[in-house]
Design a protein around this motif. Structure first.
Motif, PDB file in Angstrom:
ATOM      1  N   PHE A   1      -0.613  -4.935  -5.574  1.00  9.72           N
ATOM      2  CA  PHE A   1      -0.677  -3.526  -5.189  1.00  9.72           C
ATOM      3  C   PHE A   1      -2.128  -3.074  -5.063  1.00  9.72           C
ATOM      4  O   PHE A   1      -2.962  -3.450  -5.878  1.00  9.72           O
ATOM      5  CB  PHE A   1       0.037  -2.655  -6.237  1.00  9.72           C
ATOM      6  N   ASP A   2      -2.407  -2.311  -4.042  1.00 13.93           N
ATOM      7  CA  ASP A   2      -3.732  -1.734  -3.870  1.00 13.93           C
ATOM      8  C   ASP A   2      -3.659  -0.291  -4.362  1.00 13.93           C
ATOM      9  O   ASP A   2      -3.189   0.597  -3.651  1.00 13.93           O
ATOM     10  CB  ASP A   2      -4.153  -1.796  -2.398  1.00 13.93           C
ATOM     11  N   ARG A   3      -4.107  -0.078  -5.587  1.00 16.93           N
ATOM     12  CA  ARG A   3      -3.934   1.228  -6.236  1.00 16.93           C
ATOM     13  C   ARG A   3      -4.733   2.339  -5.562  1.00 16.93           C
ATOM     14  O   ARG A   3      -4.524   3.513  -5.877  1.00 16.93           O
ATOM     15  CB  ARG A   3      -4.345   1.134  -7.715  1.00 16.93           C
ATOM     16  N   ARG A   4      -5.669   1.973  -4.675  1.00 18.87           N
ATOM     17  CA  ARG A   4      -6.378   3.026  -3.955  1.00 18.87           C
ATOM     18  C   ARG A   4      -5.402   3.909  -3.164  1.00 18.87           C
ATOM     19  O   ARG A   4      -5.673   5.056  -2.871  1.00 18.87           O
ATOM     20  CB  ARG A   4      -7.384   2.414  -2.967  1.00 18.87           C
ATOM     21  N   PHE A   5      -4.256   3.335  -2.821  1.00 19.65           N
ATOM     22  CA  PHE A   5      -3.295   4.051  -1.989  1.00 19.65           C
ATOM     23  C   PHE A   5      -2.200   4.741  -2.803  1.00 19.65           C
ATOM     24  O   PHE A   5      -1.335   5.399  -2.252  1.00 19.65           O
ATOM     25  CB  PHE A   5      -2.633   3.066  -1.003  1.00 19.65           C
TER      26      PHE A   5
ATOM     27  N   ILE B   1       9.641   9.263  -2.708  1.00 19.31           N
ATOM     28  CA  ILE B   1       8.368   8.562  -2.903  1.00 19.31           C
ATOM     29  C   ILE B   1       7.778   8.977  -4.252  1.00 19.31           C
ATOM     30  O   ILE B   1       7.508  10.162  -4.461  1.00 19.31           O
ATOM     31  CB  ILE B   1       7.390   8.922  -1.768  1.00 19.31           C
ATOM     32  N   PRO B   2       7.600   8.044  -5.177  1.00 16.30           N
ATOM     33  CA  PRO B   2       6.986   8.389  -6.455  1.00 16.30           C
ATOM     34  C   PRO B   2       5.459   8.476  -6.316  1.00 16.30           C
ATOM     35  O   PRO B   2       4.887   7.854  -5.428  1.00 16.30           O
ATOM     36  CB  PRO B   2       7.372   7.228  -7.365  1.00 16.30           C
ATOM     37  N   SER B   3       4.828   9.250  -7.210  1.00 15.17           N
ATOM     38  CA  SER B   3       3.367   9.344  -7.141  1.00 15.17           C
ATOM     39  C   SER B   3       2.725   8.354  -8.109  1.00 15.17           C
ATOM     40  O   SER B   3       1.522   8.352  -8.305  1.00 15.17           O
ATOM     41  CB  SER B   3       2.922  10.763  -7.468  1.00 15.17           C
ATOM     42  N   ASN B   4       3.567   7.510  -8.698  1.00 15.90           N
ATOM     43  CA  ASN B   4       3.068   6.579  -9.703  1.00 15.90           C
ATOM     44  C   ASN B   4       3.779   5.243  -9.529  1.00 15.90           C
ATOM     45  O   ASN B   4       4.995   5.207  -9.359  1.00 15.90           O
ATOM     46  CB  ASN B   4       3.386   7.192 -11.079  1.00 15.90           C
ATOM     47  N   TRP B   5       2.998   4.163  -9.564  1.00 11.71           N
ATOM     48  CA  TRP B   5       3.587   2.859  -9.273  1.00 11.71           C
ATOM     49  C   TRP B   5       3.917   2.050 -10.527  1.00 11.71           C
ATOM     50  O   TRP B   5       4.306   0.875 -10.406  1.00 11.71           O
ATOM     51  CB  TRP B   5       2.626   2.046  -8.391  1.00 11.71           C
ATOM     52  N   ASP B   6       3.732   2.596 -11.711  1.00 18.08           N
ATOM     53  CA  ASP B   6       3.924   1.798 -12.925  1.00 18.08           C
ATOM     54  C   ASP B   6       5.316   1.174 -12.978  1.00 18.08           C
ATOM     55  O   ASP B   6       5.483   0.008 -13.320  1.00 18.08           O
ATOM     56  CB  ASP B   6       3.697   2.677 -14.168  1.00 18.08           C
ATOM     57  N   GLU B   7       6.324   1.994 -12.625  1.00 18.54           N
ATOM     58  CA  GLU B   7       7.703   1.522 -12.727  1.00 18.54           C
ATOM     59  C   GLU B   7       7.964   0.369 -11.750  1.00 18.54           C
ATOM     60  O   GLU B   7       8.567  -0.645 -12.113  1.00 18.54           O
ATOM     61  CB  GLU B   7       8.631   2.699 -12.418  1.00 18.54           C
ATOM     62  N   VAL B   8       7.497   0.543 -10.519  1.00 21.62           N
ATOM     63  CA  VAL B   8       7.767  -0.497  -9.517  1.00 21.62           C
ATOM     64  C   VAL B   8       6.998  -1.779  -9.853  1.00 21.62           C
ATOM     65  O   VAL B   8       7.517  -2.899  -9.652  1.00 21.62           O
ATOM     66  CB  VAL B   8       7.477   0.007  -8.083  1.00 21.62           C
ATOM     67  N   ILE B   9       5.791  -1.620 -10.401  1.00 22.01           N
ATOM     68  CA  ILE B   9       5.029  -2.825 -10.756  1.00 22.01           C
ATOM     69  C   ILE B   9       5.693  -3.560 -11.919  1.00 22.01           C
ATOM     70  O   ILE B   9       5.748  -4.787 -11.957  1.00 22.01           O
ATOM     71  CB  ILE B   9       3.559  -2.453 -11.059  1.00 22.01           C
ATOM     72  N   GLU B  10       6.258  -2.783 -12.817  1.00 18.19           N
ATOM     73  CA  GLU B  10       6.979  -3.396 -13.942  1.00 18.19           C
ATOM     74  C   GLU B  10       8.178  -4.205 -13.425  1.00 18.19           C
ATOM     75  O   GLU B  10       8.439  -5.317 -13.880  1.00 18.19           O
ATOM     76  CB  GLU B  10       7.445  -2.278 -14.881  1.00 18.19           C
TER      77      GLU B  10
ATOM     78  N   ILE C   1       0.815  -1.213   0.000  1.00 17.34           N
ATOM     79  CA  ILE C   1       0.000   0.000   0.000  1.00 17.34           C
ATOM     80  C   ILE C   1       0.852   1.269   0.000  1.00 17.34           C
ATOM     81  O   ILE C   1       0.326   2.372   0.020  1.00 17.34           O
ATOM     82  CB  ILE C   1      -0.970   0.034   1.205  1.00 17.34           C
ATOM     83  N   ALA C   2       2.171   1.122  -0.005  1.00 15.21           N
ATOM     84  CA  ALA C   2       3.028   2.299  -0.107  1.00 15.21           C
ATOM     85  C   ALA C   2       4.378   1.847  -0.639  1.00 15.21           C
ATOM     86  O   ALA C   2       4.767   0.687  -0.451  1.00 15.21           O
ATOM     87  CB  ALA C   2       3.194   2.965   1.253  1.00 15.21           C
ATOM     88  N   TYR C   3       5.060   2.762  -1.306  1.00 15.85           N
ATOM     89  CA  TYR C   3       6.365   2.411  -1.881  1.00 15.85           C
ATOM     90  C   TYR C   3       7.311   3.603  -1.800  1.00 15.85           C
ATOM     91  O   TYR C   3       6.917   4.735  -2.092  1.00 15.85           O
ATOM     92  CB  TYR C   3       6.192   1.998  -3.342  1.00 15.85           C
TER      93      TYR C   3
END
Lengths: 349, 285
Positions: free
Chosen positions: A323-327, A290-299, A105-107
């Motif tokens: 990943f819970d994208r709500r967060f 802290i990035p505001s976008n998780w695309d890179e980490v999910i990749e 829920i956070a990265y």
């Protein structure tokens, strides 16, 4: 077989197939309902919140637990003794494979991961002059912990060096406490990933005997908050988690901006380390962003899942499920403008 | 230990029949261990410390594996000056004593029930023997599942550890009570409660006290296990934290505290033992 069995069977099958998809999709509540208690295992953030005084801003009750990392965190999740904890990349993947539904829920990551690696590979004193880089791992015994971040790092390092698992002997050994430096010093393994104060301490203790560390040049710093699916399904707990994620982001920012207070309050006073050891640890970490976008980490997660699936014989799955994208936006949006914890590249994009 | 040692004992010197019967009785064979050596109990331990000091001073012991005594004393000084040791010690003592008191009570009751009734034995003895065979560390995941990660789980772990020696030794001593006393009590028409109070408990006391000696050291030792799970205080936590950072001297300081605590508790129980069992005439006198 009686006729009725078929509908029942198909219903059961349908449920079994559908249940993994049933993650929390409801939007987060704006306010934490009164009476909500969150059990948090995040000792480092806890200390930062205490020292900075940010802890007073929590609107709900917290039971702090001194638990972090994959093995301890997942054990406490299974025991339903903990709602959220802190972890690196691998344990959530491993948990999914062992039927413990969890989600990140956070990265956050280090600003310059190559200059500030979490881990360095320690080399046993006897082989200090023979192992200079990742390609020299060939034929050696490497400490390997399948459920921990260190385990994936070993696999990624082998991949980067163009080696396969058959080129080395992977010695399964959990990396808890001082297991890895002790195993290296005793010559039980040739190579093991060392983290934190173990790097400097291993070199100062065994450097004269030939011990050395080598850099892997890979990103090894993902840091997550993770929570069990059932906690995220509880609207009250989810709202409290959202508030905690925002405060976690501000604690990250505070650590970036107040290294001296952090060294004194956390490393010296709480962890009983010398000031020098604490300073070295802070310098080793560098700034966290802290990035505001998780695309890179999910990749990146997708790649890690594939790597681990092959190594462990498990079925690969969609990294998005972890990943819970709500967060996703909460942490970055909680930071002040121009904050030291905002990931810079994104501003350019 | 002198088994057969008389002043004039000469093997194959003369046939036994010619020995003077009076001399033989005056130099009686002594089979007991003989009079106590002053501070005899401490000699072995002091020897160990001397070996450690000498080994470190002469450079025979690698300080990365075993810190030198003076390093440990330094660590003690620092821990005490900062108030850390006292703080950890207080919370650990609370956990250990609470667990000990509850465990001793439960262990004694179980032993009496299992000792006096066949059904009690059938139900209780097996589980206690199982607990005896299972290491506490292996139970931690289950105990977490049942009791969470708070103080409750920690105390219960200590209680479970303490029950075993108390039960085993009390039960054993109780079953060793001479049947004559039971028959006497029956002849005197003693009530069950009076029988327990006047025959069973005094008869089982030596066993109970031996069990207590094991239990007091065990309750301290258990701390290092229970304080690995979600603790931020206590001697076990202090040792584990030091382990994470490879601070050998603090690990040894913690071990020394355990040793002192264990020995002191044991000595206390032995003092009680000597008072409570003063009617006994045994080899130990």
């Amino acid at each position: 077989m009686p006729r009725i069995t078929y509908p029942l069977l198909s219903l059961a099958l349908g449920l079994a197939v559908a249940s993994p998809m049933a993650h929390a999709a409801e939007p987060l509540l704006d306010e934490v309902p009164p009476g909500t208690v969150l059990r948090i295992g995040d000792p480092v953030t806890q200390k930062a919140l205490e020292i900075s005084g940010l802890i007073d801003e929590l609107s709900f009750e917290v039971e702090w637990a001194n638990i972090s990392g994959g093995p301890q965190g997942s054990e406490a999740f299974r025991a339903k003794a903990l709602d959220v904890s802190t972890v690196a990349e691998i344990p959530s993947i491993h948990a999914t494979w062992t039927d413990l539904p969890v989600r990140n829920i956070a990265y956050r990551e280090r600003e310059d991961p190559i200059a500030h690696p979490v881990y360095r590979f320690g080399v046993t004193p006897a082989l200090g002059d023979q192992i200079d880089g990742l390609e020299d791992f060939k034929g050696r015994r490497v400490a390997y912990s399948p459920g921990q971040a260190q385990g994936a790092l070993v696999l990624r390092a082998l991949e980067a060096a163009g080696l396969t698992r058959d080129d080395v002997t992977l010695v399964e050994l959990p990396s808890t406490g001082d297991v890895y430096p002790v195993a290296l010093a005793a010559g039980q393994v040739d190579i093991a990933p060392l983290g934190g104060v173990n790097i400097a301490r291993y070199l100062s203790q065994y450097g004269d005997d030939g011990a050395r560390t080598i850099d892997h040049g890979l990103r090894d710093d993902p840091s997550h908050l993770w929570a069990p699916q059932e906690v995220l399904d509880d609207p009250a707990k989810a709202a409290a988690l959202a508030e905690y994620v925002r405060l976690w982001a501000r604690a990250t920012e505070w650590i970036n901006d107040h290294p001296e207070e952090y060294i004194q309050g956390y490393y010296v006073k709480d962890q009983n380390l010398s000031y020098e050891d604490g300073k070295a640890a802070v310098e080793q970490t560098g700034r966290q962003v802290i990035p505001s976008n998780w695309d890179e980490v999910i990749e990146r997660h997708t790649h890690t899942i594939a790597l681990l699936a092959e190594a462990t014989g498990n079925e690969p799955f969609d990294a998005e499920d972890l990943f819970d994208r709500r967060f996703e936006k909460l942490a970055a949006e909680a930071l002040s403008e121009g904050s030291s914890a905002t990931k810079k590249q994104e501003l350019i994009q | 230990m002198t088994l057969i040692a008389t002043d004039d004992f000469k093997p194959r010197a003369e046939p036994a029949s010619t020995l003077d019967p009076r001399r033989r009785s005056s130099a009686r064979v002594r089979l007991g261990p003989g009079p106590a050596i002053p501070f005899g109990m401490q000699i072995g331990s002091i020897g160990l410390v001397v070996l450690w000091t000498l080994g470190s001073a002469l450079g025979l012991i690698d300080p990365r594996i075993l810190s030198a005594p003076w390093t440990v004393i330094e660590a003690f000084g620092k821990l005490i000056a900062e108030g850390r040791l006292q703080e950890h010690f207080t919370i650990s003592t609370w956990r250990a004593v609470t667990g000990l008191v509850i465990g001793v009570a439960i262990g004694t009751v179980l032993a009496v029930i299992a000792g006096l009734s066949r059904w009690g034995e059938a139900i209780i003895d097996g589980p206690v023997q199982i607990k005896r065979a299972v290491p506490t560390l292996a139970l931690i995941p289950l105990l977490m599942l049942w009791f969470g990660i708070g103080e409750e789980m920690k105390i219960i772990t200590i209680v479970l550890a303490v029950i075993v020696p108390i039960y085993i030794h009390t039960h054993n001593a109780l079953r060793g009570i001479d049947n004559r006393y039971v028959e006497l009590a029956e002849t005197l028409n003693l009530s069950r409660w009076a029988f327990i109070r006047q025959v069973v408990l005094p008869g089982a006391l030596p066993g109970f006290l031996l069990g207590l000696r094991f239990a007091v050291t065990l309750c301290w030792v258990s701390l290092v296990v229970v304080e690995q799970v979600n603790a931020t205080s206590g001697l076990g936590y202090m040792i584990n934290l030091a382990r994470t950072y490879g601070q050998t001297e603090i690990i040894i300081a913690g071990i020394v505290v355990y040793a002192v605590l264990g020995l002191a508790s044991d000595a206390a129980v032995r003092l009680v033992e000597r008072r409570a069992l003063s009617w006994r005439r045994t080899l130990s006198q």
